[in-house]
Motif scaffolding. Structure first.
Motif, PDB file in Angstrom:
ATOM      1  N   GLY A   1      63.566  -7.002 151.389  1.00  0.00           N
ATOM      2  CA  GLY A   1      64.176  -6.282 152.499  1.00  0.00           C
ATOM      3  C   GLY A   1      64.102  -7.162 153.731  1.00  0.00           C
ATOM      4  O   GLY A   1      64.554  -8.307 153.730  1.00  0.00           O
ATOM      5  N   LEU A   2      63.492  -6.647 154.795  1.00  0.00           N
ATOM      6  CA  LEU A   2      63.279  -7.454 155.994  1.00  0.00           C
ATOM      7  C   LEU A   2      61.822  -7.866 156.152  1.00  0.00           C
ATOM      8  O   LEU A   2      61.429  -8.370 157.199  1.00  0.00           O
ATOM      9  N   CYS A   3      61.016  -7.660 155.101  1.00  0.00           N
ATOM     10  CA  CYS A   3      59.599  -8.033 155.154  1.00  0.00           C
ATOM     11  C   CYS A   3      59.403  -9.458 154.644  1.00  0.00           C
ATOM     12  O   CYS A   3      59.907  -9.814 153.583  1.00  0.00           O
TER      13      CYS A   3
ATOM     14  N   ASN B   1      67.111 -10.377 148.020  1.00  0.00           N
ATOM     15  CA  ASN B   1      68.251  -9.834 148.750  1.00  0.00           C
ATOM     16  C   ASN B   1      68.735 -10.882 149.751  1.00  0.00           C
ATOM     17  O   ASN B   1      68.163 -11.968 149.840  1.00  0.00           O
TER      18      ASN B   1
ATOM     19  N   GLY C   1      69.094 -10.460 153.172  1.00  0.00           N
ATOM     20  CA  GLY C   1      68.887 -10.022 154.539  1.00  0.00           C
ATOM     21  C   GLY C   1      69.893  -8.952 154.924  1.00  0.00           C
ATOM     22  O   GLY C   1      70.391  -8.197 154.084  1.00  0.00           O
ATOM     23  N   VAL C   2      70.199  -8.882 156.189  1.00  0.00           N
ATOM     24  CA  VAL C   2      71.222  -7.968 156.692  1.00  0.00           C
ATOM     25  C   VAL C   2      72.212  -8.800 157.493  1.00  0.00           C
ATOM     26  O   VAL C   2      72.047  -9.995 157.657  1.00  0.00           O
TER      27      VAL C   2
ATOM     28  N   GLU D   1      72.468  -3.990 151.767  1.00  0.00           N
ATOM     29  CA  GLU D   1      72.359  -3.801 153.213  1.00  0.00           C
ATOM     30  C   GLU D   1      73.165  -4.811 154.011  1.00  0.00           C
ATOM     31  O   GLU D   1      73.027  -4.906 155.216  1.00  0.00           O
ATOM     32  N   ASN D   2      74.014  -5.597 153.329  1.00  0.00           N
ATOM     33  CA  ASN D   2      74.699  -6.676 154.015  1.00  0.00           C
ATOM     34  C   ASN D   2      76.204  -6.568 153.787  1.00  0.00           C
ATOM     35  O   ASN D   2      76.717  -6.893 152.711  1.00  0.00           O
TER      36      ASN D   2
ATOM     37  N   ARG E   1      61.750  -6.728 162.346  1.00  0.00           N
ATOM     38  CA  ARG E   1      62.720  -5.634 162.373  1.00  0.00           C
ATOM     39  C   ARG E   1      62.343  -4.535 161.389  1.00  0.00           C
ATOM     40  O   ARG E   1      61.601  -4.753 160.433  1.00  0.00           O
TER      41      ARG E   1
ATOM     42  N   GLU F   1      64.151  -2.123 158.711  1.00  0.00           N
ATOM     43  CA  GLU F   1      65.429  -2.108 157.988  1.00  0.00           C
ATOM     44  C   GLU F   1      66.117  -0.751 158.099  1.00  0.00           C
ATOM     45  O   GLU F   1      67.302  -0.660 158.386  1.00  0.00           O
ATOM     46  N   GLN F   2      65.377   0.314 157.848  1.00  0.00           N
ATOM     47  CA  GLN F   2      65.928   1.667 157.945  1.00  0.00           C
ATOM     48  C   GLN F   2      64.959   2.500 158.774  1.00  0.00           C
ATOM     49  O   GLN F   2      63.907   2.901 158.284  1.00  0.00           O
ATOM     50  N   ARG F   3      65.299   2.768 160.020  1.00  0.00           N
ATOM     51  CA  ARG F   3      64.427   3.555 160.892  1.00  0.00           C
ATOM     52  C   ARG F   3      64.726   5.039 160.693  1.00  0.00           C
ATOM     53  O   ARG F   3      65.869   5.506 160.867  1.00  0.00           O
TER      54      ARG F   3
END
Length: 238
Positions: free
Chosen positions: A28-30, A54, A56-57, A81-82, A228, A230-232
């Motif tokens: 993800g973004l980690c 993945n 990234g975004v 997610e991209n 960041r 990824e999904q807040r």
């Protein structure tokens, strides 16, 4: 041997070539090696194949290399997610080799351990198995044969990863989800470049806490990172 470099650009010096295979850590973004990705963007190297869970975004992580069209092929398991990734793939601009998530992790780990190939049941009977060697093994109930497919280990030209903390020899600790793909990605690179939030003196880390031995790491940098979400997900205030 001094493994600590002053910047991502310095750490990548002499390693980047057009058409190379890069294994990239992150989930993800980690644990995204964002400083090294920025340096690769600046280098202008092109026609890259990138093995990563993945991409990234949009405009962050490996998404930056998609924006600049420096990636020719992705070897991934999740690309949801991209939007730019999806656009390039559907338009035929980007080659994609889908991998089940566990298979991708094992392909990296196998490469890092010198294992050229292995058999797995995951993907049998799907498009994942097309063109791959099939073999039966007596692993079913009462020794009944079950079909497996052969997957090849990943041997990357370089690996780019991100850790939370490392000592000066590269012994590294990853935090939580960032541990999913960074260690196997690091292992499968002929040269591993790792960025960390903090470099500490050799011997100051508890050996029982080390997730990746420094023998796998060739170059190190320390830097500031953007963390960041990824999904807040929030709820209204009470």
């Amino acid at each position: 041997m001094n493994k600590v470099y002053g910047s991502a650009t310095d750490a990548l010096d002499g390693l980047l070539t057009d058409g190379m295979l890069i294994a990239a850590g992150g989930f993800g973004l980690c644990g995204i090696p964002e400083l090294l990705i920025d340096a690769i963007v600046e280098s202008g190297v092109k026609d890259l194949t990138v093995a990563s869970n993945n991409a990234g975004v949009d405009s962050f992580g490996l998404g930056k290399l998609l924006d600049t069209r420096q990636i020719r092929k992705m070897m991934s398991s999740y690309v949801g997610e991209n939007a730019e990734f999806m656009r390039q793939y559907l338009s035929g601009e980007l080659e994609l080799e889908f991998n089940p998530q566990g298979t991708l992790a094992e392909r990296m780990r196998s490469g890092g351990h010198g294992i050229p190939a292995f058999y797995t049941k995951t993907g049998v009977g799907t498009v994942i198995a097309d063109g791959k060697e099939h073999k039966d093994f007596p692993t079913g109930p009462n020794g009944q044969p079950e079909t497996y497919i052969m997957e090849e280990g990943i041997f990357a030209d370089i690996a780019i990863v991100k850790a939370w903390k490392a000592d000066e020899t590269g012994n590294a600790i990853f935090r939580k989800t960032a541990r999913n793909f960074n260690p196997p990605a690091a292992m499968c690179g002929k040269v591993c470049i790792m960025e960390v939030e903090e470099i500490v003196p050799t011997g100051s880390l508890d050996p029982d806490k080390i997730h990746l031995p420094g023998i796998y790491v060739h170059r190190l940098i320390q830097g500031d990172h953007e963390k960041r979400i990824e999904q807040r997900t929030t709820r209204p205030a009470a």
